[in-house]
Scaffold this active site. Structure first.
Site, short mmCIF file in Angstrom:
data_model
loop_
_atom_site.label_atom_id
_atom_site.label_comp_id
_atom_site.label_asym_id
_atom_site.label_seq_id
_atom_site.Cartn_x
_atom_site.Cartn_y
_atom_site.Cartn_z
N PHE A 82 40.47 41.32 -0.69
CA PHE A 82 41.65 40.66 -0.11
C PHE A 82 41.51 39.14 -0.28
O PHE A 82 40.43 38.59 -0.14
CB PHE A 82 41.77 40.99 1.37
CG PHE A 82 42.31 42.38 1.65
CD1 PHE A 82 42.67 43.24 0.63
CD2 PHE A 82 42.45 42.81 2.95
CE1 PHE A 82 43.17 44.49 0.89
CE2 PHE A 82 42.94 44.08 3.23
CZ PHE A 82 43.30 44.93 2.20
N CYS A 107 35.71 41.33 0.46
CA CYS A 107 35.05 42.50 -0.11
C CYS A 107 34.22 42.19 -1.35
O CYS A 107 33.58 43.10 -1.89
CB CYS A 107 36.08 43.59 -0.42
SG CYS A 107 36.90 44.19 1.07
N LYS A 117 31.78 54.53 -3.72
CA LYS A 117 32.57 54.55 -2.49
C LYS A 117 33.09 55.96 -2.20
O LYS A 117 33.45 56.27 -1.07
CB LYS A 117 33.74 53.57 -2.59
CG LYS A 117 33.34 52.11 -2.58
CD LYS A 117 34.57 51.20 -2.58
CE LYS A 117 34.19 49.73 -2.60
NZ LYS A 117 33.65 49.29 -3.90
N HIS A 141 34.65 49.01 -8.59
CA HIS A 141 35.03 48.78 -7.20
C HIS A 141 35.57 50.09 -6.64
O HIS A 141 35.20 50.49 -5.54
CB HIS A 141 36.09 47.67 -7.12
CG HIS A 141 36.46 47.31 -5.72
ND1 HIS A 141 35.58 46.69 -4.86
CD2 HIS A 141 37.61 47.50 -5.00
CE1 HIS A 141 36.17 46.50 -3.69
NE2 HIS A 141 37.39 46.99 -3.74
N HIS A 194 33.80 52.40 2.02
CA HIS A 194 33.94 50.99 1.67
C HIS A 194 33.49 50.14 2.86
O HIS A 194 34.21 50.01 3.85
CB HIS A 194 35.41 50.70 1.34
CG HIS A 194 35.66 49.34 0.79
ND1 HIS A 194 34.70 48.36 0.73
CD2 HIS A 194 36.80 48.77 0.30
CE1 HIS A 194 35.22 47.26 0.21
NE2 HIS A 194 36.49 47.49 -0.06
N GLU A 236 42.02 48.00 -11.78
CA GLU A 236 40.66 47.94 -12.30
C GLU A 236 40.57 48.59 -13.68
O GLU A 236 39.90 48.08 -14.58
CB GLU A 236 39.74 48.65 -11.31
CG GLU A 236 38.29 48.43 -11.52
CD GLU A 236 37.47 48.97 -10.37
OE1 GLU A 236 36.26 48.70 -10.38
OE2 GLU A 236 38.01 49.66 -9.48
#
Length: 421
Positions: A410, A174, A346, A314, A351, A325
């Site tokens: 990830f 990502c 997002k 993010h 996403h 975050e």
């Protein structure tokens, strides 16, 4: 902001976007500043029986976007997105590629899951709907090998714009969209190219991807309210909403762009990436590795934390990401974290895995262009643990000179990019 005169400073001169809710840069930006959401029930496949049956899909007609029948047959949906976004970016830049030696034009494309849709569709045919353990290769299309090798996406973009310089496919989950632009900027700084077409693309809305995220309960099951399902930093959030799309930028060395009178959206002032070396999907609550990426990106941009005017988060909408975050912003920016506006797009476009980082960088460049911070949609009940200024619901006009965009993926990947006017 003073930099040595021998720096090869990298600027953005063209932007192309294929996104949920709007194809093209203009439609994309208008949707963001309006705070509209593009999340809805999945239509690309029959999602009956899935835990999460919602996504942010692109209303994309490849023929209407100028792709030939041969290209449509050959290319996976992700590659189609990338080629269309690259064409828009080049047209927007006003750059005549014929004036640049082809070996001096590079391509850097990111993707997390490559040609997922093409691969899955072909497996269904070869395995007779999953009934045959030993698949029959004779039923495979000639493009099947290309679907297996994600690098063919970057090759398709390079072929379409006749780029013969360095070509790469960056696949870091990502964060791939941020990392691909960071790689493209580095090609320019080191002198390996004079123009780089950089960005990312992903089309992951398929049964296999949805099943994988269902299994770990990462996506939102708010199927009865798809429009409001993506809720970053909200106390009622319960997972992210899968998306798709692409954004591609034209990157040039600043002095060359100025000589040809190009419109400059922003400068790629600093970039860094780190890994938490901890867990495939888990995040440490202190945000230390993301904070380190932010600190290094700021150092490379020669900026202090107080210079950051906006953070494009993010902001996936999972419990652990948003807390992680928030902690990273406080750790890296200190008191400035409480003063600078933060938002997650997002909340509106979902996403799109590897593509989202480039889409968010495009949003940052447009935020600098229009001096406007896009909002975080669906943020009605702030999480007390996420106690920063997340720009809820409504866009905000304000002076922006430097913005920060971050990504988390990830595998423990953490990336940060600073853009400046």
């Amino acid at each position: 902001m003073n930099r040595p005169t021998d720096d090869r400073r990298v600027v953005v001169t063209g932007i192309g976007v294929v996104a949920p809710g709007g194809i093209g840069q203009k439609a994309f930006w208008e949707m963001l500043v309006a705070g509209r959401t593009a999340t809805r029930p999945i239509s690309l496949f029959d999602a009956t029986g899935f835990r999460s049956r919602i996504a942010a899909e692109c209303d994309f007609d490849p023929a209407a976007e100028g792709l030939s029948p041969q290209q449509i047959r050959r290319m996976d949906r992700a590659a189609q997105f990338g080629v269309v976004a690259a064409r828009e970016a080049l047209a927007d830049s006003g750059l005549e590629l014929q004036s640049v030696p082809p070996e001096r034009v590079g391509v850097s494309i990111g993707s997390a899951v490559g040609c997922t849709m093409g691969l899955e569709e072909e497996y269904v045919v070869l395995s007779d709907g999953g009934r045959q353990w030993n698949v029959d290769w004779r039923y495979g299309v000639p493009q099947l090998y290309g679907y297996m090798a994600p690098s063919t996406i970057a090759a398709e973009v390079a072929q379409d714009c006749a780029a013969e310089g360095p070509v790469a496919l960056i696949s870091t989950g990502c964060t791939a969209g941020l990392d691909s632009i960071g790689h493209g900027a580095q090609l320019l700084r080191e002198g390996s190219a004079d123009v780089v077409i950089a960005g990312a693309t992903d089309a992951p809305i398929s049964p296999i991807t949805s099943a994988c995220f269902d299994a770990i309960k990462a996506t939102s099951p708010r199927n009865d309210d798809a429009e409001h399902a993506s809720r970053p930093f909200d106390a009622t959030r319960n997972g992210f909403v899968l998306g798709e799309g692409s954004a591609v930028l034209v990157l040039e060395e600043r002095s060359a762009a100025e000589r040809r009178g190009a419109h400059i959206y922003a400068e790629i002032a600093g970039f860094a990436s780190r890994s938490n070396a901890y867990h495939m999907t888990g995040l440490k609550p202190d945000g230390r590795e993301m904070a380190e990426a932010i600190r290094v990106a700021l150092r490379r941009a020669r900026l202090d934390p107080d210079a950051i005017d906006y953070i494009n988060a993010h902001g996936s909408g999972t419990k652990q990401n948003d807390r992680h975050e928030t902690a990273a912003f406080k750790r890296s920016l200190g008191g400035r974290a409480y003063e600078v506006p933060v938002s997650s797009i997002k909340s509106m476009i979902g996403h799109s895995l590897g593509a989202i980082g480039s889409i968010e960088v495009a949003a940052c460049a447009l935020a600098l262009e229009h001096q406007t911070v896009p909002p975080t949609a669906n943020l009605h009940h702030p999480d007390p643990e996420c106690d920063l200024d997340y720009v809820p619901l409504t866009a905000r006009e304000q002076r922006l000179d430097a913005v920060l965009s971050v990504g988390s993926g990830f595998g423990g990947f953490q990336s940060a990019m600073v853009l400046s006017r």
